[in-house]
Write an enzyme that holds these catalytic residues in place. Structure first.
Site, PDB file in Angstrom:
ATOM      1  N   TYR A   1       7.333   2.494   3.736  1.00 47.30           N
ATOM      2  CA  TYR A   1       7.689   2.778   5.129  1.00 47.30           C
ATOM      3  C   TYR A   1       8.133   4.237   5.222  1.00 47.30           C
ATOM      4  O   TYR A   1       8.791   4.746   4.320  1.00 47.30           O
ATOM      5  CB  TYR A   1       8.823   1.866   5.588  1.00 47.30           C
ATOM      6  CG  TYR A   1       8.471   0.395   5.606  1.00 47.30           C
ATOM      7  CD1 TYR A   1       7.474  -0.099   6.434  1.00 47.30           C
ATOM      8  CD2 TYR A   1       9.160  -0.514   4.797  1.00 47.30           C
ATOM      9  CE1 TYR A   1       7.158  -1.447   6.460  1.00 47.30           C
ATOM     10  CE2 TYR A   1       8.851  -1.873   4.816  1.00 47.30           C
ATOM     11  CZ  TYR A   1       7.853  -2.332   5.643  1.00 47.30           C
ATOM     12  OH  TYR A   1       7.543  -3.661   5.658  1.00 47.30           O
ATOM     13  N   HIS A   2       7.798   4.904   6.333  1.00 48.32           N
ATOM     14  CA  HIS A   2       8.083   6.335   6.430  1.00 48.32           C
ATOM     15  C   HIS A   2       9.164   6.668   7.447  1.00 48.32           C
ATOM     16  O   HIS A   2       9.321   7.832   7.847  1.00 48.32           O
ATOM     17  CB  HIS A   2       6.804   7.117   6.741  1.00 48.32           C
ATOM     18  CG  HIS A   2       6.021   6.580   7.899  1.00 48.32           C
ATOM     19  ND1 HIS A   2       6.353   6.846   9.196  1.00 48.32           N
ATOM     20  CD2 HIS A   2       4.922   5.777   7.931  1.00 48.32           C
ATOM     21  CE1 HIS A   2       5.498   6.246   9.995  1.00 48.32           C
ATOM     22  NE2 HIS A   2       4.604   5.578   9.265  1.00 48.32           N
TER      23      HIS A   2
ATOM     24  N   ASN B   1       4.159  -1.323  -4.300  1.00 43.08           N
ATOM     25  CA  ASN B   1       3.249  -0.529  -3.478  1.00 43.08           C
ATOM     26  C   ASN B   1       2.272   0.234  -4.372  1.00 43.08           C
ATOM     27  O   ASN B   1       2.602   0.574  -5.517  1.00 43.08           O
ATOM     28  CB  ASN B   1       4.029   0.484  -2.625  1.00 43.08           C
ATOM     29  CG  ASN B   1       4.485  -0.094  -1.305  1.00 43.08           C
ATOM     30  OD1 ASN B   1       3.745  -0.823  -0.639  1.00 43.08           O
ATOM     31  ND2 ASN B   1       5.714   0.224  -0.908  1.00 43.08           N
TER      32      ASN B   1
ATOM     33  N   PHE C   1       7.086  -4.077   1.476  1.00 45.37           N
ATOM     34  CA  PHE C   1       7.404  -4.944   2.622  1.00 45.37           C
ATOM     35  C   PHE C   1       8.903  -5.035   2.912  1.00 45.37           C
ATOM     36  O   PHE C   1       9.307  -5.534   3.951  1.00 45.37           O
ATOM     37  CB  PHE C   1       6.840  -6.367   2.442  1.00 45.37           C
ATOM     38  CG  PHE C   1       5.343  -6.441   2.465  1.00 45.37           C
ATOM     39  CD1 PHE C   1       4.640  -6.278   3.646  1.00 45.37           C
ATOM     40  CD2 PHE C   1       4.620  -6.656   1.301  1.00 45.37           C
ATOM     41  CE1 PHE C   1       3.252  -6.335   3.680  1.00 45.37           C
ATOM     42  CE2 PHE C   1       3.227  -6.706   1.305  1.00 45.37           C
ATOM     43  CZ  PHE C   1       2.539  -6.547   2.498  1.00 45.37           C
TER      44      PHE C   1
ATOM     45  N   GLN D   1       0.802  -1.224   0.000  1.00 45.82           N
ATOM     46  CA  GLN D   1       0.000   0.000   0.000  1.00 45.82           C
ATOM     47  C   GLN D   1       0.830   1.267   0.000  1.00 45.82           C
ATOM     48  O   GLN D   1       0.728   2.079  -0.910  1.00 45.82           O
ATOM     49  CB  GLN D   1      -0.940  -0.002   1.208  1.00 45.82           C
ATOM     50  CG  GLN D   1      -1.910   1.171   1.228  1.00 45.82           C
ATOM     51  CD  GLN D   1      -2.986   1.013   2.305  1.00 45.82           C
ATOM     52  OE1 GLN D   1      -3.100  -0.032   2.931  1.00 45.82           O
ATOM     53  NE2 GLN D   1      -3.778   2.058   2.512  1.00 45.82           N
ATOM     54  N   ASP D   2       1.680   1.454   1.007  1.00 45.80           N
ATOM     55  CA  ASP D   2       2.376   2.717   1.212  1.00 45.80           C
ATOM     56  C   ASP D   2       3.803   2.431   1.655  1.00 45.80           C
ATOM     57  O   ASP D   2       4.020   1.494   2.431  1.00 45.80           O
ATOM     58  CB  ASP D   2       1.631   3.510   2.304  1.00 45.80           C
ATOM     59  CG  ASP D   2       1.995   4.979   2.334  1.00 45.80           C
ATOM     60  OD1 ASP D   2       1.983   5.611   1.265  1.00 45.80           O
ATOM     61  OD2 ASP D   2       2.282   5.496   3.426  1.00 45.80           O
TER      62      ASP D   2
ATOM     63  N   HIS E   1      -4.234  -9.246   5.655  1.00 43.74           N
ATOM     64  CA  HIS E   1      -2.904  -8.620   5.669  1.00 43.74           C
ATOM     65  C   HIS E   1      -2.033  -9.244   6.770  1.00 43.74           C
ATOM     66  O   HIS E   1      -2.549  -9.619   7.828  1.00 43.74           O
ATOM     67  CB  HIS E   1      -3.054  -7.114   5.909  1.00 43.74           C
ATOM     68  CG  HIS E   1      -1.844  -6.324   5.571  1.00 43.74           C
ATOM     69  ND1 HIS E   1      -0.794  -6.150   6.455  1.00 43.74           N
ATOM     70  CD2 HIS E   1      -1.503  -5.656   4.440  1.00 43.74           C
ATOM     71  CE1 HIS E   1       0.129  -5.405   5.885  1.00 43.74           C
ATOM     72  NE2 HIS E   1      -0.267  -5.086   4.668  1.00 43.74           N
TER      73      HIS E   1
END
Length: 292
Positions: free
Chosen positions: A135-136, A192, A146, A132-133, A256
């Site tokens: 890592y920040h 992603n 992942f 999805q998004d 998930h």
């Protein structure tokens, strides 16, 4: 003497005459050479002229699109997705990301946003895992869903993936890192839905255009490839993968692997061994999930 002139003055001297003759010969040679370089233009039919014009327009459009290809996109993926890069939404998206980088820290770094296109030729792809998004956190995201860069420890969702692998794949041992490049090089697309994020702000680049682009990637694979194994974990990935033609491809679905949901059906799904079974039935080389 005739008057004040000698009789010889009425005749051209031999040396001068010879020079004039040579100049004349040179002029003839030059004219012949120039005429030989003129290529007669063949008469073209209206159909041929129309085809030439169409090919020229297509070449110019392709060139224009190629000029918008962002840094780090693999060659085979550039050819497949070229038309997408020239679209207004993508130009707007690139402008947004560039402005974000001027004001904030954005992950992953520019040269790693498209790491997923650099790992293998698009035609060698076998498996697609949708995330999805990015890592920040610092030094985590590097363009594969992942996956995290060494020496960053594996995040919780990846730890659960490793736990499932240990119970599903004989001989798999939990690695001390979270870098999944070894899978990507074997033809596992770790994609992603959104490819950039502002530091420490999850989903901060959501709905800016990345979803349109990654939808186009999925659709291209769905239409142009055959026998891919799509692994869709969680409602978000399953919604994004709803377009997949199940007559052309294989689709594996589960919840998930995050700690919030892994115990509700991710553990025990055996998607890694099932993927290899499907690949083997299609005559493709299975993925060595232990090669990390």
């Amino acid at each position: 003497m005739i008057g004040q002139k000698s009789i010889t003055s009425f005749f051209t001297p031999k040396s001068k005459k010879r020079n004039l003759d040579e100049d004349a010969k040179d002029d003839v040679k030059k004219q012949k050479k120039e005429s030989s370089n003129v290529i007669p233009s063949p008469s073209l039919s209206p159909e041929q002229l129309e085809r030439i014009s169409a090919n020229k327009k297509a070449a110019l459009l392709k060139l224009a699109a190629h000029q918008h290809v962002p840094e780090g996109v693999g060659e085979s993926w550039t050819k497949a997705l070229n038309a997408e890069f020239g679209k207004p939404y993508f130009k707007s998206l690139m402008s947004f990301v560039n402005e974000e980088r001027k004001k904030h820290t954005v992950y992953p770094p520019t040269h790693q946003v498209f790491t997923w296109t650099q790992m293998c030729d698009i035609k060698d792809l076998k498996v697609v895992i949708l995330g999805q998004d990015p890592y920040h956190g610092p030094n985590q995201a590097h363009g594969l869903c992942f996956s995290v860069q060494r020496p960053v420890p594996p995040p919780p969702s990846l730890i659960n993936m490793y736990k499932e692998l240990a119970s599903d794949i004989e001989g798999f041992q939990h690695p001390d890192h979270g870098n999944l490049t070894g899978w990507a090089k074997q033809g596992v697309l770790l994609l992603n839905a959104v490819l950039t994020v502002r530091a420490h702000q999850a989903n901060s680049h959501k709905d800016k255009g990345w979803e349109i682009f990654t939808d186009a990637v999925v659709q291209w694979l769905n239409t142009n490839m055959e026998g891919l194994v799509f692994i869709l974990w969680g409602a978000y990935a399953q919604k994004k993968g709803a377009v997949i033609n199940k007559k052309r491809h294989h689709v594996l679905q589960a919840v998930h692997p995050s700690p919030l949901s892994a115990h509700r059906g991710f553990f025990g799904c055996k998607h890694f061994s099932k993927t290899n079974e499907l690949l083997s039935k299609s005559g493709k080389e299975p993925i060595d999930w232990k090669a990390l």
